[in-house]
Motif scaffolding. Sequence first.
Motif, PDB file in Angstrom:
ATOM      1  N   ASN A  97      42.106  16.540  17.517  1.00  0.00           N
ATOM      2  CA  ASN A  97      40.499  15.948  18.603  1.00  0.00           C
ATOM      3  C   ASN A  97      41.032  14.820  19.714  1.00  0.00           C
ATOM      4  O   ASN A  97      42.179  14.078  19.453  1.00  0.00           O
ATOM      5  N   GLN A 158      32.960  15.268  28.524  1.00  0.00           N
ATOM      6  CA  GLN A 158      33.439  16.573  27.561  1.00  0.00           C
ATOM      7  C   GLN A 158      34.622  16.733  28.284  1.00  0.00           C
ATOM      8  O   GLN A 158      34.402  17.819  28.455  1.00  0.00           O
ATOM      9  N   GLY A 159      36.304  16.966  27.255  1.00  0.00           N
ATOM     10  CA  GLY A 159      36.900  18.227  27.439  1.00  0.00           C
ATOM     11  C   GLY A 159      37.844  17.442  28.696  1.00  0.00           C
ATOM     12  O   GLY A 159      38.627  18.635  29.876  1.00  0.00           O
ATOM     13  N   ASN A 160      37.261  16.057  29.304  1.00  0.00           N
ATOM     14  CA  ASN A 160      38.073  15.951  30.631  1.00  0.00           C
ATOM     15  C   ASN A 160      38.523  14.323  30.046  1.00  0.00           C
ATOM     16  O   ASN A 160      38.381  13.750  31.071  1.00  0.00           O
ATOM     17  N   GLY A 182      30.829  18.470  31.816  1.00  0.00           N
ATOM     18  CA  GLY A 182      32.019  18.421  30.767  1.00  0.00           C
ATOM     19  C   GLY A 182      32.495  20.145  30.641  1.00  0.00           C
ATOM     20  O   GLY A 182      32.283  21.104  30.654  1.00  0.00           O
ATOM     21  N   THR A 183      33.583  20.068  30.097  1.00  0.00           N
ATOM     22  CA  THR A 183      34.209  21.779  29.681  1.00  0.00           C
ATOM     23  C   THR A 183      34.706  21.407  28.680  1.00  0.00           C
ATOM     24  O   THR A 183      34.961  20.717  27.784  1.00  0.00           O
ATOM     25  N   ASN A 184      35.823  22.621  28.230  1.00  0.00           N
ATOM     26  CA  ASN A 184      36.583  22.660  26.663  1.00  0.00           C
ATOM     27  C   ASN A 184      38.523  22.408  27.108  1.00  0.00           C
ATOM     28  O   ASN A 184      38.425  22.194  27.979  1.00  0.00           O
ATOM     29  N   PHE A 185      38.849  20.993  26.579  1.00  0.00           N
ATOM     30  CA  PHE A 185      39.681  20.686  26.708  1.00  0.00           C
ATOM     31  C   PHE A 185      40.820  21.589  26.866  1.00  0.00           C
ATOM     32  O   PHE A 185      41.868  21.771  27.933  1.00  0.00           O
ATOM     33  N   SER A 186      40.664  22.606  25.944  1.00  0.00           N
ATOM     34  CA  SER A 186      41.622  24.183  26.500  1.00  0.00           C
ATOM     35  C   SER A 186      41.916  24.483  28.209  1.00  0.00           C
ATOM     36  O   SER A 186      42.505  24.827  28.339  1.00  0.00           O
ATOM     37  N   GLU A 187      40.807  24.318  28.090  1.00  0.00           N
ATOM     38  CA  GLU A 187      40.281  24.938  29.701  1.00  0.00           C
ATOM     39  C   GLU A 187      40.600  24.429  30.825  1.00  0.00           C
ATOM     40  O   GLU A 187      40.951  24.598  31.987  1.00  0.00           O
ATOM     41  N   ASN A 188      40.687  23.035  30.597  1.00  0.00           N
ATOM     42  CA  ASN A 188      40.871  21.923  31.731  1.00  0.00           C
ATOM     43  C   ASN A 188      42.253  22.122  32.241  1.00  0.00           C
ATOM     44  O   ASN A 188      43.043  21.258  31.805  1.00  0.00           O
TER      45      ASN A 188
END
Length: 286
Positions: A97, A158-160, A182-188
């Motif tokens: 997380n 989120q995700g950044n 926000g975005t998904n962390f794996s896609e950032n």
Amino acid sequence: MLRGLYTGANGMISQQVRMDVIANNLANVDKTAFKKDTTVFKTFPEMLLHRYSEDGIGKTPMGSFDTSPVVGKLGFGAEVNEVYTRFEQGAVKKTDNIFDLMVQDQPGMEKPAFFSVLTNRGERLTRSGSFVLDKNGFVVTPQGFPLLGEKGPIQVNQGNFLVKENGEIYINAKLGTAPKDGTNFSENRFEEPVLLDKLKIRTVENPRHLDKEGDSFYSDTPESGEPTPFPELLAPQVLQGYLEASNVSVVTEMVDMIEVNRAYEANSKTMQTQDSLLGRLFEVMR
């Protein structure tokens, strides 16, 4: 004989305090970064006994002497000196997380490191790195208190949110910090990394004098000293995606609990024996 009752009672009171501390440790064994407490005892102040049936001073041609000679010292058992917190590092738990953070103490570090959190009572220190993102984009504790960086509360989306081992916080400038972006962390991919802030990590001169306030918060005292930053060469590592477990050993605490039970029972037997002897004395004196 009454002195024997006092000694037994002091022993029972001391063991009761120790039992309360052990129970609290066991109750918080699964709490993130909880630090166990240890009870320290000291000898109860001793008394110097004199024979009071011969009170006064005796005279001789060579001088004088005390007619109430010293019988000796009498102890009253033990009493609780203090309950202090042990800050040994707990086990590392991987969570993946991005808002879970852990302070990794470096080998040779004499003082533990703490995150700084802004509560409704002012700034507080904590070892617990279990944080969440609130609706306004601030990184906060589960109670809603913001995590502090050197510039103040940390606001991301989120995700950044990327934390380096030295505590530096980076974001992708392409996404910004607005909650809606926000975005998904794996896609950032962090195409445009920007240094947002650095975690406010502090320590104190005398950690054992910190006051526990509950919810894994500690407040500094005059005895502990004010929170200060680490020298750059001694700065701890910050691990993102990990949490620190408590440093409580269930086996050790259970062994200590058995020891306390036996010591408490022994002091109780002492009081029962003293009470029985005192009862016989009163029967003889009738």
